[in-house]
Write a protein that holds these residues in place. Sequence first.
Motif, mmCIF file in Angstrom:
data_model
loop_
_atom_site.group_PDB
_atom_site.id
_atom_site.type_symbol
_atom_site.label_atom_id
_atom_site.label_comp_id
_atom_site.label_asym_id
_atom_site.label_seq_id
_atom_site.Cartn_x
_atom_site.Cartn_y
_atom_site.Cartn_z
ATOM 1 N N LYS A 1 8.966 -2.304 -1.862
ATOM 2 C CA LYS A 1 10.256 -1.713 -2.241
ATOM 3 C C LYS A 1 10.371 -0.260 -1.758
ATOM 4 C CE LYS A 1 10.575 -4.398 -6.515
ATOM 5 N NZ LYS A 1 11.086 -4.419 -7.875
ATOM 6 N N SER B 1 7.270 -8.132 -11.464
ATOM 7 C CA SER B 1 8.515 -7.652 -10.857
ATOM 8 C C SER B 1 8.325 -6.589 -9.769
ATOM 9 C CB SER B 1 9.428 -7.104 -11.964
ATOM 10 O OG SER B 1 10.731 -7.055 -11.475
ATOM 11 N N GLY C 1 7.798 -7.595 -6.696
ATOM 12 C CA GLY C 1 8.307 -8.251 -5.483
ATOM 13 C C GLY C 1 7.327 -9.226 -4.841
ATOM 14 N N LYS C 2 6.388 -9.757 -5.621
ATOM 15 C CA LYS C 2 5.397 -10.698 -5.043
ATOM 16 C C LYS C 2 6.086 -11.982 -4.569
ATOM 17 C CE LYS C 2 2.955 -10.762 -8.865
ATOM 18 N NZ LYS C 2 3.778 -9.801 -9.629
ATOM 19 N N SER C 3 6.897 -12.573 -5.462
ATOM 20 C CA SER C 3 7.563 -13.825 -5.088
ATOM 21 C C SER C 3 8.559 -13.579 -3.954
ATOM 22 C CB SER C 3 8.268 -14.443 -6.287
ATOM 23 O OG SER C 3 7.364 -14.590 -7.359
ATOM 24 N N SER C 4 9.267 -12.436 -4.021
ATOM 25 C CA SER C 4 10.218 -12.111 -2.943
ATOM 26 C C SER C 4 9.481 -12.001 -1.608
ATOM 27 C CB SER C 4 10.909 -10.774 -3.199
ATOM 28 O OG SER C 4 11.475 -10.741 -4.466
ATOM 29 N N GLY D 1 13.263 -12.138 -9.890
ATOM 30 C CA GLY D 1 14.165 -11.449 -10.818
ATOM 31 C C GLY D 1 13.546 -10.172 -11.335
ATOM 32 N N ASP E 1 11.960 0.751 0.501
ATOM 33 C CA ASP E 1 13.343 1.014 0.921
ATOM 34 C C ASP E 1 14.159 1.673 -0.186
ATOM 35 O OD1 ASP E 1 13.297 -1.226 -0.732
ATOM 36 O OD2 ASP E 1 15.157 -2.002 0.110
ATOM 37 N N SER F 1 9.081 -2.832 2.840
ATOM 38 C CA SER F 1 9.973 -3.507 1.913
ATOM 39 C C SER F 1 10.056 -4.954 2.378
ATOM 40 C CB SER F 1 11.328 -2.818 2.002
ATOM 41 O OG SER F 1 12.288 -3.615 1.408
#
Length: 432
Positions: free
Chosen positions: A215, A62, A64-67, A85, A217, A251
């Motif tokens: 992240k 979680s 943010g790798k996939s994002s 998620g 931001d 970000s």
Amino acid sequence: MVGLRDPSHLLPPCGGVSSCPACGHKGFPASGCPCEQEMPQASPRDGEITSKPMVLFLGPWSVGKSSMINYLLGLDDTPYQLYTGAEPTTSEFTVIMHGPKLKTIEGIVMAADSARSFSPLEKFGQNFLEKLIGIEVPHKLLERVTFVDTPGIIENRKQQERGYPFNDVCQWFIDRADLIFVVFDPTKLDVGLELEMLFRQLKGRESQIRIILNKADSLATQELMRVYGALFWSLAPLINVTEPPRVYVSSFWPHEYQPDTHKDLFLKEEISLLEDLNQVIENRMENKIAFIRQHAIRVRIHALLVDRYLQTYKDKMTFFSDGELVFRDIVEDPDKFFIFKSILAKTNVSKFDLPNREAYKDFFGINPITSFKLLSQQCSYMGGCFLEKIEKAITRELPDLLGSIGLGKKPNVLSCDITGCGENPKNRYKKP
Ligand SMILES: Nc1nc2c(ncn2[C@@H]2O[C@H](COP(=O)(O)OP(=O)(O)O)[C@@H](O)[C@H]2O)c(=O)[nH]1
Ligand SMILES: [Mg+2]
């Protein structure tokens, strides 16, 4: 380009007190002796040599790798979007590659196809193949590079519970990745056993590692500076290089940055990261040759060591000796027989390239010493000697090949694809 201050003063001194058995290096950290290398793995296959550069995304869950992959490929709000998620979402290793249309490929199918570079993954078993997924996406960037998303590291879950050798699978990808993004977010900077293990596996691949503080931001500037310092503080004992790794602070998602944040910095960092990615794509041939040469160096050292073990064994054996006992004596304490030292003394092997001697106990447990022939007997009239051939490849043929690529290199269309071909590269995937 953002001039980051030199953060080396933040690095704590090497904490350990032991000295390396391989090279005598004093005070190495808990993550292991910096001088020891892994044993060579099975030979690279053709598919691996002809494959596209691979970018690997690692890190806790979680963060943010996939994002980030969605963002870099512009997949948000498309049917191709990777699931993201706040809870641990990705439990699969997902290979995102180029294809004429969107298609999902099961792990078992990918592993069965020997033309793909993923067929060696079959050795990790069926449980793992169920956790391997390929997605083909008709995206221009993927014509030049393949992305690999990984399940996040979860510190409180035991490795066995995954049902497959997670660390070995990670190592396989790490060994082949051309660029390794280790992603963190400001709330997950703590270092646990799994993360420590991961950095141990990254040993020797430091030049491929890029740390991402994602992240960013979500933090105001002052808070961000504190977190940046804390990140270095946590990671320093895990990375055994004098030069600190490049950290990108940004970000990587398509949403607007929060009002009080360092927007300009984030944008510049993102451009630098894309330039970095572009460099890797441009240097793919060089990297492949370097990969093969690195493998050849390991194979040569391994061959010299096995030869030395075998020669020592033959020297110690008498008519009345019990071969099993003689060899156990040697393998339990190779230093008593100067096995590793004699390799350093007689050949031009670097002490930093010597493998972990403990691994030879396991190696000879599976491969009896009597199954090997001395290197001096591995020569043929037509083919020459094994050792000479590999030395020629390491010292002459592969460096010559590298040189010829350097001379013939022309700028290619790709560099324009990503950077916009100018002094100030544009990010095609960034929101306007
Ligand atoms: N504030 C902020 N949240 C993000 C960013 N990137 C991802 N997230 C959120 O972080 C959560 C985890 O993202 P995901 O990509 O699934 O993480 P992964 O487990 O590392 O693949 C999701 O709820 C995302 O919306 C970012 O740059 N900034
Ligand atoms: Mg994920």
